[in-house]
Design a protein around this motif. Structure first.
Motif, PDB file in Angstrom:
ATOM      1  N   ASN A 100      45.363   7.250  28.657  1.00  0.00           N
ATOM      2  CA  ASN A 100      44.704   6.335  29.577  1.00  0.00           C
ATOM      3  C   ASN A 100      45.516   5.042  29.633  1.00  0.00           C
ATOM      4  O   ASN A 100      45.558   4.304  28.653  1.00  0.00           O
ATOM      5  CB  ASN A 100      43.272   6.058  29.103  1.00  0.00           C
ATOM      6  N   PRO A 101      46.157   4.722  30.768  1.00  0.00           N
ATOM      7  CA  PRO A 101      46.969   3.503  30.829  1.00  0.00           C
ATOM      8  C   PRO A 101      46.152   2.228  30.627  1.00  0.00           C
ATOM      9  O   PRO A 101      46.705   1.201  30.259  1.00  0.00           O
ATOM     10  CB  PRO A 101      47.600   3.539  32.224  1.00  0.00           C
ATOM     11  N   GLN A 102      44.865   2.282  30.832  1.00  0.00           N
ATOM     12  CA  GLN A 102      44.004   1.110  30.622  1.00  0.00           C
ATOM     13  C   GLN A 102      44.058   0.667  29.161  1.00  0.00           C
ATOM     14  O   GLN A 102      43.954  -0.515  28.868  1.00  0.00           O
ATOM     15  CB  GLN A 102      42.561   1.434  31.048  1.00  0.00           C
ATOM     16  N   LYS A 103      44.227   1.603  28.250  1.00  0.00           N
ATOM     17  CA  LYS A 103      44.260   1.277  26.823  1.00  0.00           C
ATOM     18  C   LYS A 103      45.486   0.440  26.459  1.00  0.00           C
ATOM     19  O   LYS A 103      45.464  -0.291  25.480  1.00  0.00           O
ATOM     20  CB  LYS A 103      44.244   2.559  25.977  1.00  0.00           C
ATOM     21  N   ALA A 104      46.568   0.550  27.221  1.00  0.00           N
ATOM     22  CA  ALA A 104      47.793  -0.189  26.930  1.00  0.00           C
ATOM     23  C   ALA A 104      47.753  -1.613  27.479  1.00  0.00           C
ATOM     24  O   ALA A 104      48.559  -2.448  27.080  1.00  0.00           O
ATOM     25  CB  ALA A 104      48.996   0.555  27.499  1.00  0.00           C
ATOM     26  N   ARG A 105      46.842  -1.905  28.381  1.00  0.00           N
ATOM     27  CA  ARG A 105      46.778  -3.233  28.990  1.00  0.00           C
ATOM     28  C   ARG A 105      46.162  -4.223  28.011  1.00  0.00           C
ATOM     29  O   ARG A 105      45.270  -3.895  27.243  1.00  0.00           O
ATOM     30  CB  ARG A 105      45.968  -3.186  30.277  1.00  0.00           C
ATOM     31  N   ARG A 106      46.596  -5.460  28.127  1.00  0.00           N
ATOM     32  CA  ARG A 106      46.085  -6.528  27.268  1.00  0.00           C
ATOM     33  C   ARG A 106      45.755  -7.748  28.111  1.00  0.00           C
ATOM     34  O   ARG A 106      46.255  -7.912  29.217  1.00  0.00           O
ATOM     35  CB  ARG A 106      47.138  -6.925  26.211  1.00  0.00           C
ATOM     36  N   MET A 125      44.396 -10.639  30.483  1.00  0.00           N
ATOM     37  CA  MET A 125      43.783 -10.695  31.805  1.00  0.00           C
ATOM     38  C   MET A 125      44.063  -9.446  32.628  1.00  0.00           C
ATOM     39  O   MET A 125      43.266  -9.089  33.493  1.00  0.00           O
ATOM     40  CB  MET A 125      44.238 -11.943  32.557  1.00  0.00           C
ATOM     41  N   ALA A 126      45.185  -8.766  32.383  1.00  0.00           N
ATOM     42  CA  ALA A 126      45.465  -7.526  33.111  1.00  0.00           C
ATOM     43  C   ALA A 126      44.391  -6.492  32.800  1.00  0.00           C
ATOM     44  O   ALA A 126      43.936  -5.769  33.691  1.00  0.00           O
ATOM     45  CB  ALA A 126      46.845  -6.988  32.750  1.00  0.00           C
ATOM     46  N   ARG A 127      43.979  -6.432  31.544  1.00  0.00           N
ATOM     47  CA  ARG A 127      42.914  -5.494  31.161  1.00  0.00           C
ATOM     48  C   ARG A 127      41.591  -5.884  31.817  1.00  0.00           C
ATOM     49  O   ARG A 127      40.877  -5.032  32.334  1.00  0.00           O
ATOM     50  CB  ARG A 127      42.775  -5.461  29.640  1.00  0.00           C
ATOM     51  N   VAL A 128      41.282  -7.174  31.815  1.00  0.00           N
ATOM     52  CA  VAL A 128      40.042  -7.657  32.434  1.00  0.00           C
ATOM     53  C   VAL A 128      40.053  -7.349  33.932  1.00  0.00           C
ATOM     54  O   VAL A 128      39.058  -6.865  34.492  1.00  0.00           O
ATOM     55  CB  VAL A 128      39.851  -9.168  32.178  1.00  0.00           C
ATOM     56  N   TRP A 129      41.184  -7.617  34.599  1.00  0.00           N
ATOM     57  CA  TRP A 129      41.308  -7.381  36.033  1.00  0.00           C
ATOM     58  C   TRP A 129      41.105  -5.905  36.366  1.00  0.00           C
ATOM     59  O   TRP A 129      40.345  -5.553  37.257  1.00  0.00           O
ATOM     60  CB  TRP A 129      42.650  -7.874  36.546  1.00  0.00           C
TER      61      TRP A 129
END
Length: 133
Positions: free
Chosen positions: A8-14, A16-20
């Protein structure tokens, strides 16, 4: 040796990118919920009941409780729709476990609507009973 990329690429985000991206996913959830007739009916009720909570509630606590119960119905409906979508993904054939899961989700929606209705009726009763001499 490098670590494998997450499925899941969402897991790699940190940050504000993850929040967005989480916000965009949530918007997709609202769009999916909007496709359900029951959710649209409950939103129509919420459009009326949320502003009415400011008139019916006598204190900020009562107003918050009335509004929270309306939002609770919407939350439970979205969760029920998620359960139904997951069950439908498994397969279209009838199975007693699938029926039980869908029935439990439906029962949760009914209980949330009954709770909301009971508290709203009590608040309306209190408001109008105090208004009559």
């Amino acid at each position: 040796m490098s670590t494998p990329a997450p499925v899941n690429p969402q897991k790699a985000r940190r940050g504000m990118a993850r929040v967005w991206h989480a916000a965009l996913i949530s918007l997709d959830g609202f769009r999916a919920g909007w496709k359900e007739a029951a959710f649209r009916q409950e939103v129509a009720c919420a459009v009326v009941m949320l502003p009415a909570a400011f008139w019916v509630g006598r204190s900020w606590v009562e107003t918050a409780l009335l509004a929270a119960l309306v939002v609770l119905v919407l939350i439970v409906e979205l969760l029920n729709s998620g359960i139904e979508a997951a069950i439908d993904r498994i397969g279209p054939e009838w199975h007693s476990f699938s029926k039980t899961a869908k029935d439990l989700g439906s029962a949760a929606v009914l209980l949330s609507i009954l709770l909301c209705s009971a508290v709203w009726l009590a608040a309306l009763w209190q408001r109008f009973a105090a208004a009559t001499p």
